[in-house]
Design a protein around this motif. Sequence first.
Motif, PDB file in Angstrom:
ATOM      1  N   ILE A 232      72.083 -38.390  18.518  1.00  0.00           N
ATOM      2  CA  ILE A 232      72.580 -39.668  18.851  1.00  0.00           C
ATOM      3  C   ILE A 232      71.207 -40.082  19.559  1.00  0.00           C
ATOM      4  O   ILE A 232      71.163 -41.184  19.896  1.00  0.00           O
ATOM      5  N   ASP A 233      70.607 -39.253  20.341  1.00  0.00           N
ATOM      6  CA  ASP A 233      69.694 -39.597  21.425  1.00  0.00           C
ATOM      7  C   ASP A 233      68.232 -38.965  21.052  1.00  0.00           C
ATOM      8  O   ASP A 233      67.249 -39.257  22.054  1.00  0.00           O
ATOM      9  N   GLU A 234      68.135 -38.651  19.963  1.00  0.00           N
ATOM     10  CA  GLU A 234      66.581 -38.126  19.617  1.00  0.00           C
ATOM     11  C   GLU A 234      66.345 -36.865  20.427  1.00  0.00           C
ATOM     12  O   GLU A 234      65.306 -36.241  20.239  1.00  0.00           O
ATOM     13  N   SER A 235      67.434 -36.044  20.980  1.00  0.00           N
ATOM     14  CA  SER A 235      67.220 -34.875  21.941  1.00  0.00           C
ATOM     15  C   SER A 235      67.871 -33.603  21.295  1.00  0.00           C
ATOM     16  O   SER A 235      68.942 -33.655  20.671  1.00  0.00           O
ATOM     17  N   VAL A 236      66.915 -32.578  21.515  1.00  0.00           N
ATOM     18  CA  VAL A 236      67.262 -31.495  20.756  1.00  0.00           C
ATOM     19  C   VAL A 236      68.388 -30.556  21.954  1.00  0.00           C
ATOM     20  O   VAL A 236      69.062 -29.665  21.718  1.00  0.00           O
ATOM     21  N   GLY A 266      64.500 -32.260  26.634  1.00  0.00           N
ATOM     22  CA  GLY A 266      65.395 -32.464  25.333  1.00  0.00           C
ATOM     23  C   GLY A 266      64.499 -32.760  24.173  1.00  0.00           C
ATOM     24  O   GLY A 266      64.993 -32.672  23.028  1.00  0.00           O
ATOM     25  N   LEU A 267      63.192 -33.291  24.421  1.00  0.00           N
ATOM     26  CA  LEU A 267      62.284 -33.648  23.306  1.00  0.00           C
ATOM     27  C   LEU A 267      61.574 -32.727  22.387  1.00  0.00           C
ATOM     28  O   LEU A 267      61.296 -32.773  21.489  1.00  0.00           O
ATOM     29  N   ILE A 268      61.536 -31.343  22.852  1.00  0.00           N
ATOM     30  CA  ILE A 268      61.070 -30.077  22.384  1.00  0.00           C
ATOM     31  C   ILE A 268      61.931 -29.077  22.368  1.00  0.00           C
ATOM     32  O   ILE A 268      62.495 -28.850  23.621  1.00  0.00           O
TER      33      ILE A 268
END
Length: 843
Positions: A232-236, A266-268
């Motif tokens: 929901i927040d584009e985070s892995v 969380g972005l990678i």
Amino acid sequence: MLLPKQFHFLFLLFFLVLNAFAQDKGKLMPFKKIILEIEQQHQVSFNYTENNIAGLELVPPKKSLSLVEKLEYLAQKTHLSFENIDNKFINIYKKENQEPLICGYVFSNTDKKPIENANINLSNKTQVSTDANGYFEFKKEDKNTFLISHIGFLTKKITAGNTDSKDCLQLFLEPEIMQLQEIKANAILASGISKNKDGSFEIKPKKFGILPGLIEPDALQTMQQIPGVNSIDESVSSINVRGGTHDQNLFLWNGIRMFQTGHFFGLISAFNPNLAHTISIYKNGSSAFYGESVSSVVAISSTPETAEKNSFSAGLNMINADVYGKYNISPKGYIEISARKSITDFVETPTYKEYFNKVFQNTTITDFSDKQNVDYHSDKKFGFYDATLKYAQKIGLKDQIVLDLITIKDNLEVFQSAKVYDINSSENNILRQQNYGGNLSWKRNWNSFNTTKINIYNSAYELRANQSTSEGQIVIQENTVNNNGINLENNHILNSKFTINDGYQFNEIGVTNLEQVTNPDFYRKVKDVLRTHALIAEVKYNDTISRIYFKAGSRINYIEKFKKYIIEPRVQFSYGISKSLNAELLGELKSQNSQQIIDLQKDYFGIEKRRWIISNNSTIPIQKSRQLSLNLSYIKNDWLFDIENFYKKVIGITTSSQGFQNQLEFVKTTGDYEVWGTEMLIQKKMNHFLTWLSYTYNHNNYHFSNYEYPIFPNNFEVMHTASWAGIYEKNNFKIALGTKWTSGRPKTSPDNTQIDPSNPTLIYRKPNSDNLHIFSQVNFSSTYKWETANGIQYKLGISILNILNRRNEISEYYRVSSLTNSIEEVETFSLQRTPNVSFRVSY
């Protein structure tokens, strides 16, 4: 004079003696009948050609003789030779002036049983077949190369060399599983992604093609393309599978449970995409050997299925650089290393700036600069790295040991200062997040039917924040996890269709939470430890002819601290209705003793505000889930249509684990969530072009019986999700364009009619009664690979996220501003247009 009874006795005795004498001395019998009687008496099988025994008759040997003695007798009375193989098979061939022969037996490598009617194709175009004992023979030629084939087995090419008829070959064919694969797509969503018979999705990074916005096979970014998986927040670090929270997913790297899954908060993905060999993703119906999760399982393995050559590669993109190397230190052992590090210490690329703005919006770090201060200064340092080591060694023919080590670390330092009305104010913020892990495994193949594997593992996680201000206040927060255990797994192959797995697992997890404040002084440290034991048993039935796959198992968990047993059955059933249509039923019961909660939204600077805790079996219950899904898959003429209906319920959740930023933010209660929905995928492949469209419907509600609103939408409910992609791959060129559209997630708005503007106090409407705006994004990626004459490969990639630069709102909450004495709306947005370029060299 003889009496009648005496006469009858002497007559009978005379008849028996005469019959025996005639049998041993004079009566001839066909040779074929003689060997049939020997087969029945001694439980052996004779192999021969009809030409060698045609018309042959002789006096049979005495029945009282042993098998060896009978064979010697037959050899003396005939011109034939007899080859006895383990008192089971006896080859008959001519002793003198015979033509050179090649002979052999063909068996199944699975159950070691003979294969009848296997075809032996000779180089001169002639063909022979095996008999009921798997036996064959043919005339030897100068070139003794032939093919063995049979339906359901892989064709095998044999070169017999100087083999003669006295030394028959023993050949084993490997089963070929074809029927169920025919009704599964060779590639789902992209090349390198497929779906297994057990319902799991499998990603092969080294065979990975391309997906919109991705130029590397990032495991956690790739899995978000699978219907039912979202963030929901584009985070892995916030992957939601069928409405669950991220911590309800089990992430394993070579058997090690990972508590940190992302870099750059969380972005990678924290897992090097150029390392893994197989990534298995289970949304439902996972193996009973997977515990400690109530949602999905993501199992990453970097152990290759087959031996590989020495290799080395290095790559660079606009965020990080990495190296990878594999070296065979012996014919039976190798070492593999990888390392990856951010390049933000040297350069701030446009990609890094977009990532930084996305991560730190609406945190205490940006709050400091948003207070209308003057003469604001900031000095920030951010970096991350990860490294892995693998050592594998085969010992003899049956044993193998593998050592895996991994380390992941993110480090952030931000110093901020400002001068307001001649008053200096400053903050120094340090945030560190790291995860170490190790696994030592031993595998032994006792024989072709029984295998044992033992894993000993450890995983250590730490999240630490340190904040000091110019006013002399120091705030320290720590969250540490130490997880270790041992797994024992046995595999027993009963026959070509049945397999049994059993095992035992011991797991110990310790969690420590520390909070320390000076000025005013405060100190709190809490440590909890939980130990569990589990017994596991599974049975698998796989009939490729009838297209039936069935796997059922269960794990019995025993939690020492609570003296509590939890039984978790699992089931996977797949049936090929036809070659094009397949039905699949998956079900499971699972439990979880650890979870992530949020005490305060500003903890750890509001960047990574979740902390791990473990259950106390009261205010923090053991989470339990039950899930059932039914799938239909149709594939024909390069079309794929897949639809899956599911139901899932998770009990024992806490409000602290759901990330509320409304009236429930400080409410402590427990409840459950219930979700049901449908996931659909339509895919078409046309030569080098692949296109697909997916849609997910998700209805997800909370149930908090002790709250004034007992039922309301889940924070992670995304009711409608649709994705489309068009992918073109030809030779070494790949290009992908795609879009994703989702309905807005729930939000809670203030009830403005009840708020006094002169003394604003937040009064909310019913929780999650409104929704954010629609999320829409278009992504692009392309790669090109070429190779030089000396074998060096080069790969260039480019990607653009959010090509249209759409401003997508991903969260919204409200607070009372101390500056304006009013209620303000705080919004968080997704990434803006974000380019990335990568370059890789391999040899």
